[in-house]
Structures are given as C-alpha cells and as structure tokens.
Design an enzyme around this catalytic site. Structure first.
Site, PDB file in Angstrom:
ATOM      1  N   HIS A 112       0.812  -1.221   0.000  1.00 32.70           N
ATOM      2  CA  HIS A 112       0.000   0.000   0.000  1.00 32.70           C
ATOM      3  C   HIS A 112       0.843   1.268   0.000  1.00 32.70           C
ATOM      4  O   HIS A 112       0.359   2.331   0.382  1.00 32.70           O
ATOM      5  CB  HIS A 112      -0.977  -0.024   1.194  1.00 32.70           C
ATOM      6  CG  HIS A 112      -1.998  -1.124   1.096  1.00 32.70           C
ATOM      7  ND1 HIS A 112      -2.803  -1.503   2.150  1.00 32.70           N
ATOM      8  CD2 HIS A 112      -2.355  -1.931   0.053  1.00 32.70           C
ATOM      9  CE1 HIS A 112      -3.599  -2.504   1.766  1.00 32.70           C
ATOM     10  NE2 HIS A 112      -3.338  -2.780   0.497  1.00 32.70           N
ATOM     11  N   CYS A 120       3.502  13.141  -7.820  1.00 34.24           N
ATOM     12  CA  CYS A 120       2.674  14.145  -8.487  1.00 34.24           C
ATOM     13  C   CYS A 120       1.406  13.484  -9.029  1.00 34.24           C
ATOM     14  O   CYS A 120       1.427  12.327  -9.453  1.00 34.24           O
ATOM     15  CB  CYS A 120       3.466  14.785  -9.623  1.00 34.24           C
ATOM     16  SG  CYS A 120       2.518  16.061 -10.496  1.00 34.24           S
ATOM     17  N   SER A 192      -7.218  -7.226   9.743  1.00 34.27           N
ATOM     18  CA  SER A 192      -8.635  -7.537   9.920  1.00 34.27           C
ATOM     19  C   SER A 192      -9.191  -8.408   8.802  1.00 34.27           C
ATOM     20  O   SER A 192     -10.346  -8.827   8.869  1.00 34.27           O
ATOM     21  CB  SER A 192      -9.439  -6.238  10.002  1.00 34.27           C
ATOM     22  OG  SER A 192      -9.197  -5.454   8.855  1.00 34.27           O
TER      23      SER A 192
HETATM   24  C1  BJW Z   1      -3.454  -6.703  16.650  1.00 32.14           C
HETATM   25  C2  BJW Z   1      -2.872  -5.930  17.634  1.00 32.14           C
HETATM   26  C3  BJW Z   1      -1.721  -6.440  18.192  1.00 32.14           C
HETATM   27  C4  BJW Z   1      -4.580  -4.864  16.997  1.00 32.14           C
HETATM   28  N1  BJW Z   1      -1.248  -7.601  17.776  1.00 32.14           N
HETATM   29  N2  BJW Z   1      -2.977  -7.865  16.272  1.00 32.14           N
HETATM   30  C5  BJW Z   1     -11.906  -8.396  -4.312  1.00 32.14           C
HETATM   31  C6  BJW Z   1     -10.659  -8.525  -4.919  1.00 32.14           C
HETATM   32  C7  BJW Z   1      -9.826  -7.403  -5.095  1.00 32.14           C
HETATM   33  C8  BJW Z   1     -10.248  -6.145  -4.682  1.00 32.14           C
HETATM   34  C9  BJW Z   1     -11.488  -6.007  -4.088  1.00 32.14           C
HETATM   35  C10 BJW Z   1     -12.291  -7.110  -3.909  1.00 32.14           C
HETATM   36  N3  BJW Z   1     -13.432  -6.710  -3.289  1.00 32.14           N
HETATM   37  C11 BJW Z   1     -13.347  -5.373  -3.096  1.00 32.14           C
HETATM   38  C12 BJW Z   1     -12.163  -4.925  -3.569  1.00 32.14           C
HETATM   39  C13 BJW Z   1     -11.734  -3.495  -3.554  1.00 32.14           C
HETATM   40  C14 BJW Z   1     -10.970  -3.038  -2.362  1.00 32.14           C
HETATM   41  C15 BJW Z   1     -11.387  -3.776  -1.097  1.00 32.14           C
HETATM   42  O1  BJW Z   1     -10.743  -4.684  -0.634  1.00 32.14           O
HETATM   43  N4  BJW Z   1     -12.486  -3.352  -0.486  1.00 32.14           N
HETATM   44  C16 BJW Z   1     -12.954  -3.978   0.755  1.00 32.14           C
HETATM   45  C17 BJW Z   1     -13.201  -2.904   1.816  1.00 32.14           C
HETATM   46  C18 BJW Z   1     -14.166  -4.788   0.434  1.00 32.14           C
HETATM   47  N5  BJW Z   1      -9.554  -3.186  -2.595  1.00 32.14           N
HETATM   48  C19 BJW Z   1      -8.886  -2.270  -3.290  1.00 32.14           C
HETATM   49  O2  BJW Z   1      -9.433  -1.320  -3.785  1.00 32.14           O
HETATM   50  C20 BJW Z   1      -7.412  -2.510  -3.508  1.00 32.14           C
HETATM   51  N6  BJW Z   1      -7.102  -2.349  -4.885  1.00 32.14           N
HETATM   52  C21 BJW Z   1      -7.475  -3.230  -5.802  1.00 32.14           C
HETATM   53  O3  BJW Z   1      -8.011  -4.259  -5.526  1.00 32.14           O
HETATM   54  O4  BJW Z   1      -7.171  -2.843  -7.076  1.00 32.14           O
HETATM   55  C22 BJW Z   1      -7.677  -3.573  -8.185  1.00 32.14           C
HETATM   56  C23 BJW Z   1      -7.278  -2.778  -9.407  1.00 32.14           C
HETATM   57  C24 BJW Z   1      -6.500  -3.382 -10.376  1.00 32.14           C
HETATM   58  C25 BJW Z   1      -6.141  -2.640 -11.515  1.00 32.14           C
HETATM   59  C26 BJW Z   1      -6.553  -1.318 -11.652  1.00 32.14           C
HETATM   60  C27 BJW Z   1      -7.298  -0.707 -10.656  1.00 32.14           C
HETATM   61  C28 BJW Z   1      -7.673  -1.445  -9.534  1.00 32.14           C
HETATM   62  C29 BJW Z   1      -6.578  -1.443  -2.791  1.00 32.14           C
HETATM   63  C30 BJW Z   1      -6.767  -1.468  -1.315  1.00 32.14           C
HETATM   64  C31 BJW Z   1      -6.011  -0.305  -0.695  1.00 32.14           C
HETATM   65  C32 BJW Z   1      -6.277  -0.177   0.795  1.00 32.14           C
HETATM   66  N7  BJW Z   1      -5.694   1.033   1.252  1.00 32.14           N
HETATM   67  C33 BJW Z   1      -5.650   1.321   2.682  1.00 32.14           C
HETATM   68  C34 BJW Z   1      -5.087   2.732   2.851  1.00 32.14           C
HETATM   69  C35 BJW Z   1      -3.593   2.725   2.510  1.00 32.14           C
HETATM   70  C36 BJW Z   1      -2.923   4.015   2.870  1.00 32.14           C
HETATM   71  C37 BJW Z   1      -3.029   4.331   4.330  1.00 32.14           C
HETATM   72  O5  BJW Z   1      -2.476   3.611   5.173  1.00 32.14           O
HETATM   73  O6  BJW Z   1      -3.675   5.336   4.620  1.00 32.14           O
HETATM   74  O7  BJW Z   1      -4.824   0.364   3.367  1.00 32.14           O
HETATM   75  S1  BJW Z   1      -7.235   1.129   3.514  1.00 32.14           S
HETATM   76  C38 BJW Z   1      -6.565   0.462   5.008  1.00 32.14           C
HETATM   77  O8  BJW Z   1      -6.968  -0.926   5.188  1.00 32.14           O
HETATM   78  C39 BJW Z   1      -5.037   0.432   4.800  1.00 32.14           C
HETATM   79  C40 BJW Z   1      -4.667  -0.859   5.452  1.00 32.14           C
HETATM   80  O9  BJW Z   1      -3.393  -1.290   4.962  1.00 32.14           O
HETATM   81  C41 BJW Z   1      -5.807  -1.765   5.064  1.00 32.14           C
HETATM   82  C42 BJW Z   1      -5.943  -2.988   5.908  1.00 32.14           C
HETATM   83  O10 BJW Z   1      -6.141  -2.660   7.247  1.00 32.14           O
HETATM   84  P1  BJW Z   1      -5.520  -3.597   8.363  1.00 32.14           P
HETATM   85  O11 BJW Z   1      -4.057  -3.546   8.280  1.00 32.14           O
HETATM   86  O12 BJW Z   1      -6.130  -4.928   8.279  1.00 32.14           O
HETATM   87  O13 BJW Z   1      -5.916  -2.809   9.696  1.00 32.14           O
HETATM   88  P2  BJW Z   1      -7.238  -2.926  10.589  1.00 32.14           P
HETATM   89  O14 BJW Z   1      -7.258  -1.761  11.502  1.00 32.14           O
HETATM   90  O15 BJW Z   1      -8.426  -3.138   9.767  1.00 32.14           O
HETATM   91  O16 BJW Z   1      -7.035  -4.266  11.450  1.00 32.14           O
HETATM   92  C43 BJW Z   1      -6.039  -4.360  12.453  1.00 32.14           C
HETATM   93  C44 BJW Z   1      -6.105  -5.754  13.039  1.00 32.14           C
HETATM   94  O17 BJW Z   1      -5.032  -5.886  13.950  1.00 32.14           O
HETATM   95  C45 BJW Z   1      -7.394  -6.067  13.829  1.00 32.14           C
HETATM   96  O18 BJW Z   1      -7.874  -7.337  13.428  1.00 32.14           O
HETATM   97  C46 BJW Z   1      -6.935  -6.105  15.289  1.00 32.14           C
HETATM   98  O19 BJW Z   1      -7.614  -7.075  16.080  1.00 32.14           O
HETATM   99  C47 BJW Z   1      -5.496  -6.487  15.140  1.00 32.14           C
HETATM  100  N8  BJW Z   1      -4.625  -6.001  16.199  1.00 32.14           N
HETATM  101  N9  BJW Z   1      -3.685  -4.765  17.789  1.00 32.14           N
HETATM  102  C48 BJW Z   1      -1.942  -8.292  16.804  1.00 32.14           C
HETATM  103  N10 BJW Z   1      -1.100  -5.750  19.184  1.00 32.14           N
END
Ligand code: BJW
Length: 243
Positions: A112, A120, A192
């Site tokens: 990500h 840009c 998550s």
């Molecule tokens: C602990 C703890 C401790 C706490 N020890 N544990 C099917 C296939 C492909 C794509 C899709 C699909 N269905 C839908 C999509 C689209 C979309 C998507 O997934 N949407 C869903 C919401 C349904 N995906 C996309 O759009 C992706 N792109 C894509 O698929 O492109 C296709 C394409 C191809 C060609 C041309 C054009 C397009 C891109 C996804 C980008 C996500 N971006 C973000 C922001 C990044 C920048 C930023 O950081 O600001 O990424 S969103 C946000 O969520 C961020 C994170 O990396 C990501 C995941 O979050 P994460 O890391 O899981 O955090 P949390 O807070 O949710 O969970 C934390 C966990 O830790 C919890 O479970 C806690 O219990 C635990 N925890 N303390 C261990 N101490």
C-alpha cells in the site's frame, strides 16, 4: 505447531496490528474514524478529489505522529526469521509506516505504498521521499510542474481503495507463492482480513496446498480460513511462535 522444513517458504502478510504496540493506531479498532471522518473516505481517490486539504491533513498528522516511533518485538522477530530463511522468506506488508524496513527486514513488498513518500498527480516524475507534515491550509504542489507553468497537486504515494497496487507488488507475491507451492507457509499478522487483495492470500495458500497461520489480537472476519490461529498481541506472540 510452527515447524518449518528445509523446503518451507514463508510468506508473511502484516497489517496495522503489528505496529499497534509501537504506538501506531490501527484502522478499524477505534471505529475506523479520524476526526469524525470514515478512514475509507480519506483513503480514496474520490475523497482526495473532493477535499485534498482534508486528505493531506490526515496524512500529515500521521507523518508527524511517526516521529519517535520505533519497531517492536514483533517486527524484530520477523527480521530474525528472514535471517534463517533468506530467499525462502517474503514479507508483504499493508502498512505504510516503514517500520519493517526500519527494523532491518530486507525482502519487503510494501503493498500500500509508503507514508514518507509523495508523488505528483499529473507528471511522471518518480515518487520521492517526503517527510513534510503540511499545514492544514496548504495543499502541496509539484515543483516540477510549477516550473513548467502548470499547477498540479502532490499526493501521498500510497494505495487507496479502487487503485492498483504499486507496479510489480502483486506479481512478486504471486511468484513467491506459486514457486513455493505446497511448501508455502503463509502467516498473517495483525490484519482484519477486510481488504483485498491481501485478504485473499489465505485462500490462495489453500489452493496451492500450503499451510496458513494467523497471529492476531482478536479473531478477524476470515479467521476460519486459517489452519492455525494464535490470538494475542503480536509483539508477544511472534517471538514465542518462532522460539
Ligand atoms: C493486533 C494488535 C496487536 C490490533 N497484535 N494484532 C476483491 C478482490 C480485489 C479487490 C477487491 C475485492 N473486493 C473489493 C475490492 C476493492 C478493495 C477492497 O478490498 N475493499 C474492501 C473494503 C471490500 N480493494 C482495493 O481497492 C485494492 N485495490 C485493488 O483491488 O485494485 C484492483 C485494481 C486493479 C487494476 C486497476 C485498478 C484497480 C486497494 C486497497 C487499498 C487499501 N488502502 C488502505 C489505505 C492505505 C494508505 C493508508 O495507510 O492510509 O490500506 S485502507 C486500510 O486498510 C489500509 C490498510 O493497509 C488496510 C488494511 O487494514 P488492516 O491492516 O487490516 O488494519 P485494521 O485496523 O483493519 O485491522 C487491524 C487488526 O489488527 C485487527 O484485526 C486487530 O484485532 C489487530 N490487532 N492490535 C496483533 N497488538
């Protein structure tokens, strides 16, 4: 039991949870809100088009908050695992905080992007290091475009919803997994399981005949897809798992 063989190839996927014990907030644990905004609204191209100042404020705040933040025992445990495995190890992180690289991990795919880089929105200059936390009333402009008489916004070099992952990122992960085949050991940490394509890696592992592990504070939505689940904080559980 965590038991690697000489053929094992370990693919690690990390999410925000691994950095929680370093003091970096996760996305969804606190309701996924930032100053009353849904984080998915400030982490999207639509959000940026609608209000670039708001989005830059979100990322500037996160840049400023990263000062003084250090990797924790979970990050360092993965560094040690990589030292044992060499090219049979790959770390795919969804985090943009750079803490794996700061800890010393080398085979890292930043799925990500990176918080401390900008690019840009208009020209093809390469993404560049940018640690600036911009003032709330300033949307930064591209110096190269400005020199050419155009005004173009800079944006954080991160992957927002609906955007493709950085060039080569998914290819590198898929090639590693395919090459490993049934010897693939997939380990997800602190995520998550709600965001694709990262969330789909556990099912891809199953299709290849590999084994999957999850280390997470709480059971996420896709916990039942894993062969082994360890619930607890990763800074404690990862060193214990590999010991
Ligand atoms: C602990 C703890 C401790 C706490 N020890 N544990 C099917 C296939 C492909 C794509 C899709 C699909 N269905 C839908 C999509 C689209 C979309 C998507 O997934 N949407 C869903 C919401 C349904 N995906 C996309 O759009 C992706 N792109 C894509 O698929 O492109 C296709 C394409 C191809 C060609 C041309 C054009 C397009 C891109 C996804 C980008 C996500 N971006 C973000 C922001 C990044 C920048 C930023 O950081 O600001 O990424 S969103 C946000 O969520 C961020 C994170 O990396 C990501 C995941 O979050 P994460 O890391 O899981 O955090 P949390 O807070 O949710 O969970 C934390 C966990 O830790 C919890 O479970 C806690 O219990 C635990 N925890 N303390 C261990 N101490």
């Amino acid at each position: 039991m965590w038991n690697l063989t000489a053929q094992s190839h370990v693919l690690v996927l990390t999410g925000a949870g691994i950095s929680a014990e370093s003091g970096v907030p996760t996305f969804r644990d606190a309701g996924g809100l930032w100053e009353g905004h849904d984080v998915t609204d400030v982490a999207s191209p639509e959000g940026f088009a609608a209000d670039p100042l708001l989005v830059w404020s979100f990322y500037s705040e996160r840049r400023a908050a990263l000062a003084g933040i250090a990797p924790n025992a979970g990050h360092f445990a993965l560094v040690e695992l990589e030292k044992q495995l060499g090219d049979r190890f790959l770390l795919a992180t969804q985090n943009i905080d750079g803490l794996h690289l700061a800890a010393g991990s080398q085979r890292v795919v930043e799925m990500h992007g990176a918080l401390m880089r900008s690019r840009c929105t208009r020209c093809d200059r390469a993404p560049f290091e940018d640690t600036t936390a911009y003032r709330k009333n300033v949307a930064p402009l591209c110096g190269k475009c400005r020199a050419a008489g155009k005004d173009a916004l800079l944006r954080p070099d991160v992957t927002w919803f609906g955007e493709a992952l950085p060039p080569g990122a998914l290819d590198r992960i898929e090639a590693f997994a395919t090459n490993a085949g049934e010897h693939l050991v997939f380990l997800a940490v602190g995520t998550s399981g709600m965001v694709n394509p990262a969330a789909g890696l556990v099912d891809a592992t199953k299709r290849l005949g590999g084994t999957s592990w999850l280390v997470n504070l709480e059971a996420p939505v896709n916990a039942s897809h894993f062969d082994h689940v360890v619930l607890g904080p990763s800074a404690r559980e990862l060193p214990a798992l590999f010991a």
